[in-house]
Design a protein around this motif. Structure first.
Motif, PDB file in Angstrom:
ATOM      1  N   ARG A   1      41.544  52.645  40.681  1.00  0.00           N
ATOM      2  CA  ARG A   1      40.537  51.798  40.043  1.00  0.00           C
ATOM      3  C   ARG A   1      39.346  52.567  40.167  1.00  0.00           C
ATOM      4  O   ARG A   1      39.138  53.227  41.496  1.00  0.00           O
ATOM      5  CB  ARG A   1      40.560  50.601  40.721  1.00  0.00           C
TER       6      ARG A   1
ATOM      7  N   ASN B   1      33.991  49.472  40.626  1.00  0.00           N
ATOM      8  CA  ASN B   1      34.388  47.957  40.189  1.00  0.00           C
ATOM      9  C   ASN B   1      34.550  47.303  41.215  1.00  0.00           C
ATOM     10  O   ASN B   1      35.615  47.311  42.009  1.00  0.00           O
ATOM     11  CB  ASN B   1      35.580  48.184  39.143  1.00  0.00           C
ATOM     12  N   PRO B   2      33.557  46.007  41.683  1.00  0.00           N
ATOM     13  CA  PRO B   2      33.991  45.790  42.895  1.00  0.00           C
ATOM     14  C   PRO B   2      35.115  44.692  43.054  1.00  0.00           C
ATOM     15  O   PRO B   2      35.602  44.297  42.161  1.00  0.00           O
ATOM     16  CB  PRO B   2      32.566  44.694  43.120  1.00  0.00           C
TER      17      PRO B   2
ATOM     18  N   THR C   1      25.419  42.093  45.803  1.00  0.00           N
ATOM     19  CA  THR C   1      26.293  40.679  45.634  1.00  0.00           C
ATOM     20  C   THR C   1      27.699  40.831  46.049  1.00  0.00           C
ATOM     21  O   THR C   1      28.307  41.972  46.006  1.00  0.00           O
ATOM     22  CB  THR C   1      26.079  40.219  44.151  1.00  0.00           C
TER      23      THR C   1
ATOM     24  N   PRO D   1      42.160  42.360  44.596  1.00  0.00           N
ATOM     25  CA  PRO D   1      42.003  42.715  43.290  1.00  0.00           C
ATOM     26  C   PRO D   1      43.373  42.369  42.419  1.00  0.00           C
ATOM     27  O   PRO D   1      44.283  42.655  43.396  1.00  0.00           O
ATOM     28  CB  PRO D   1      41.540  44.276  42.838  1.00  0.00           C
ATOM     29  N   SER D   2      43.619  42.562  41.340  1.00  0.00           N
ATOM     30  CA  SER D   2      44.923  42.353  40.688  1.00  0.00           C
ATOM     31  C   SER D   2      45.809  43.447  41.220  1.00  0.00           C
ATOM     32  O   SER D   2      45.166  44.636  41.284  1.00  0.00           O
ATOM     33  CB  SER D   2      44.880  42.129  39.026  1.00  0.00           C
TER      34      SER D   2
ATOM     35  N   ILE E   1      34.902  33.957  36.637  1.00  0.00           N
ATOM     36  CA  ILE E   1      33.825  34.503  37.615  1.00  0.00           C
ATOM     37  C   ILE E   1      32.598  34.044  36.970  1.00  0.00           C
ATOM     38  O   ILE E   1      32.023  33.712  36.030  1.00  0.00           O
ATOM     39  CB  ILE E   1      33.582  36.132  37.486  1.00  0.00           C
TER      40      ILE E   1
ATOM     41  N   ARG F   1      33.324  36.148  33.341  1.00  0.00           N
ATOM     42  CA  ARG F   1      34.581  36.014  33.015  1.00  0.00           C
ATOM     43  C   ARG F   1      35.273  34.921  32.644  1.00  0.00           C
ATOM     44  O   ARG F   1      35.314  34.104  33.834  1.00  0.00           O
ATOM     45  CB  ARG F   1      35.490  37.141  34.137  1.00  0.00           C
TER      46      ARG F   1
ATOM     47  N   PRO G   1      30.899  44.367  36.296  1.00  0.00           N
ATOM     48  CA  PRO G   1      31.252  45.782  36.327  1.00  0.00           C
ATOM     49  C   PRO G   1      32.596  45.894  35.683  1.00  0.00           C
ATOM     50  O   PRO G   1      32.839  46.758  34.686  1.00  0.00           O
ATOM     51  CB  PRO G   1      31.276  46.434  37.567  1.00  0.00           C
ATOM     52  N   GLY G   2      33.683  45.226  36.174  1.00  0.00           N
ATOM     53  CA  GLY G   2      35.031  45.388  35.665  1.00  0.00           C
ATOM     54  C   GLY G   2      35.222  44.962  34.114  1.00  0.00           C
ATOM     55  O   GLY G   2      36.310  45.567  33.470  1.00  0.00           O
TER      56      GLY G   2
HETATM   57  P1  AMP Z   1      40.020  41.921  39.780  1.00  0.00           P
HETATM   58  O1  AMP Z   1      40.011  41.844  41.077  1.00  0.00           O
HETATM   59  O2  AMP Z   1      41.268  42.947  39.053  1.00  0.00           O
HETATM   60  O3  AMP Z   1      40.078  40.483  39.037  1.00  0.00           O
HETATM   61  O4  AMP Z   1      38.683  42.173  39.150  1.00  0.00           O
HETATM   62  C1  AMP Z   1      37.523  41.666  39.814  1.00  0.00           C
HETATM   63  C2  AMP Z   1      36.454  41.410  38.736  1.00  0.00           C
HETATM   64  O5  AMP Z   1      35.184  40.662  39.373  1.00  0.00           O
HETATM   65  C3  AMP Z   1      36.081  42.720  38.328  1.00  0.00           C
HETATM   66  O6  AMP Z   1      35.486  42.337  36.780  1.00  0.00           O
HETATM   67  C4  AMP Z   1      34.465  42.745  38.811  1.00  0.00           C
HETATM   68  O7  AMP Z   1      33.652  43.371  38.004  1.00  0.00           O
HETATM   69  C5  AMP Z   1      34.068  41.442  38.813  1.00  0.00           C
HETATM   70  N1  AMP Z   1      33.284  41.342  40.381  1.00  0.00           N
HETATM   71  C6  AMP Z   1      33.545  41.556  41.375  1.00  0.00           C
HETATM   72  N2  AMP Z   1      32.485  41.429  42.326  1.00  0.00           N
HETATM   73  C7  AMP Z   1      31.375  41.224  41.734  1.00  0.00           C
HETATM   74  C8  AMP Z   1      29.862  41.353  41.774  1.00  0.00           C
HETATM   75  N3  AMP Z   1      29.537  41.230  42.978  1.00  0.00           N
HETATM   76  N4  AMP Z   1      29.148  40.889  40.700  1.00  0.00           N
HETATM   77  C9  AMP Z   1      29.706  40.995  39.444  1.00  0.00           C
HETATM   78  N5  AMP Z   1      31.045  41.261  39.287  1.00  0.00           N
HETATM   79  C10 AMP Z   1      31.959  41.327  40.239  1.00  0.00           C
END
Ligand code: AMP
Ligand code: MG
Length: 512
Positions: A60, A64-65, A119, A144-145, A185, A197, A231-232
């Motif tokens: 990854r 991508n946080p 954040t 993450p997933s 989210i 999201r 970002p993701g």
């Molecule tokens: P996943 O863990 O695969 O579901 O992906 C996590 C999602 O949360 C991604 O789209 C990230 O970009 C989003 N995300 C995690 N931390 C933050 C943050 N601090 N600000 C904005 N988006 C975040």
């Protein structure tokens, strides 16, 4: 690395396995585990090195946080600088559950976990296995997933193993997940809070509790030039190996359109997949058809979405056509994920269906017992690019009769058997805009035109294919004359198929 896979009975959770998984996490290792949304790839969220391993295992991008998972509300204040007042009400309603909230982080959370952001995203999952593991692993688990980046999120332990076997220490197998799409989210660093999201907790549900909620504009407009706030969300996420195309419209119109496309694509030699529903699956005839769930219960659609996409990747189809779902409730999240997987390639069903002019072709002779049924059976044996209901009818048929015995003999000589055939009279019910009527002789055409002013397109077969010779009755004549009549029909039918296919072919390109 050998990945340990442990089955966990969620009605009788084995504490020893949880402790084993917890100690792997505490030592900086990776453990995949079920949550109610999708399987997560767990690591100690407060350990920068563990975050690095997570990114490496998933492949990854490190900007991508990760989302930090907690099991107790009181743990939240330990990792954030401030908690807006509204959070208490939101948490009371939706935690534990499929909702992630974003706060300003404090120094305990390494930048490696937040992709360099100040954040942090936090979620308290509802799944009992997840909650026990989070506590056993130290209370703050980034997850993450648990898929390889660019593959559909995993909804079973097998999906995780398919992607990450050999790359992580352990997988806890708690069976299939309940929801099937990732958490909603919600950004609480802005006012009003903003959905970054869509997920199972919808805007309407949040507004009931927290008042006004905004939505990241990049979720609403596909061609926004702005970067999404999560970002993701900027990544295409998952791109199926096949071209995935969503066909939008009323369900009946969409089914008609997808059937039409599949029929044509298969005849052009492509392997085609169809994402259908329990309600529509029986209506499809061509292609590889999979139901994604029931429209009556859209939760099932969310639950099966990623599984179906993974299955199609294995089938190596060239195109996947999917029905669309109303963008309300969980449907918003389903369409968001489906849209991303399709690269927002959407077709309007009505644009497709209007490209097929005829859906029925009716051959008409005097008594429907020789010429018309022969023409119909011969056309059915032609390689047609579009699907038609092909029928034969007679101008005068008082009661159903079998095929004329001479015609039967003639067909037999050409290795054709017409099974369960009975003659039928032409009936106004089958005439109309989408029907092409082809008569054997001019007299039949004239009679139809005068009797049925709304018949639609009526031609003699010869006229339609540019061959002006009529196909006359050979009733009571010699074998040679029967054979000549057969040849003439065959010639005309081949030309008819060519004409129909030529018109269809120009249109097939628009489907992809
Ligand atoms: P996943 O863990 O695969 O579901 O992906 C996590 C999602 O949360 C991604 O789209 C990230 O970009 C989003 N995300 C995690 N931390 C933050 C943050 N601090 N600000 C904005 N988006 C975040
Ligand atoms: Mg993911």
């Amino acid at each position: 690395m050998e990945t340990i896979i442990k089955k966990i009975d969620r009605n009788n959770i084995d504490q020893e396995s949880i402790e084993q998984a917890g100690s792997i996490l505490k030592q900086g290792g990776l453990v995949a585990f079920p949550t109610e949304t999708v399987y997560g790839l767990g690591a100690n969220a407060l350990d920068e090195e563990a975050a690095k391993k997570t990114y490496a295992a998933k492949g990854r991008p490190s900007d991508n946080p990760l989302i930090v998972h907690i099991a107790r509300l009181e743990d939240l204040k330990e990792i954030v600088t401030e908690i807006p007042e509204i959070v208490q009400d939101i948490a009371d309603h939706f935690w534990p559950g499929p909702l992630t909230m974003i706060f300003y982080k404090n120094d305990k959370v390494p930048l490696g976990t937040t992709g360099g952001l100040d954040t942090v995203a936090v979620r308290m999952p509802d799944d009992e296995i997840a909650r026990k593991l989070i506590l056993a692993g130290g209370g703050y688990i980034s997850a993450p997933s648990a898929n390889t980046s660019g593959r559909p999120s995993p909804t079973t332990a097998q999906h995780v193993a398919d992607d990450l076997s050999g790359k992580i220490e352990m997988i806890l197998d708690g069976g299939s997940v309940d929801i099937g799409v990732e958490s909603t989210i919600l950004d609480l660093t802005v006012n009003p809070p903003m959905i970054l999201r869509p997920g199972a907790i919808t805007k309407e549900m949040l507004e009931e509790v927290a008042g006004e909620i905004s939505v990241d504009e990049t979720l609403i407009s596909e061609n926004s030039t702005k970067a999404p706030k999560a970002p993701g969300m900027k990544y295409r996420h998952y791109a199926p190996k096949a071209d995935l195309i969503i066909v939008e419209g009323e369900p009946d119109e969409s089914i008609k359109a997808i059937k039409q496309i599949a029929y044509e694509q298969v005849r052009l030699g492509y392997k085609v997949g169809i994402i259908a529903t329990n309600e529509s699956i029986d209506q499809y005839t061509t292609g590889m058809i999979k139901s994604i769930g029931s429209r009556e219960n859209e939760k099932t659609v969310a639950r099966n979405l990623y599984k179906v996409l993974r299955e199609f990747d294995e089938e190596e189809v060239s195109y996947i056509y999917s029905e669309a779902f109303p963008e309300a409730g969980i449907g918003t999240a389903v369409m968001n994920r489906l849209g991303k997987a399709a690269g927002h390639h959407v077709l309007q069903a009505s644009d497709i269906t209007r490209l097929q002019k005829y859906r029925r072709i009716v051959f008409v002779s005097n008594s429907d017992n020789c010429r018309a049924p022969i023409a119909a059976v011969l056309l059915r044996r032609q390689p047609l690019l579009q699907e038609y209901q092909i029928l034969s009818r007679g101008m005068i048929v008082l009661f159903p009769e079998p095929l004329n015995p001479r015609a039967e003999e003639l067909l037999k000589a050409h290795d054709i058997v017409l099974e369960r055939f009975e003659t039928s009279a032409l009936d106004e019910k089958i005439l109309g805009e989408d029907t092409l009527v082809l008569t054997m002789q001019e007299s039949q055409k004239q009679k139809i035109l005068s009797e049925y002013p709304d018949a639609g397109d009526v031609y003699t077969l010869g006229e339609y294919v540019g061959n002006m010779q009529e196909i006359a009755s050979v009733y009571g004549q010699t074998e040679e004359q029967y054979e000549e009549m057969y040849k003439l029909i065959q010639e005309n039918v081949v030309k008819l198929a060519e004409r129909l296919n030529k018109e269809a072919k120009n249109k097939c390109q628009t489907y992809t």
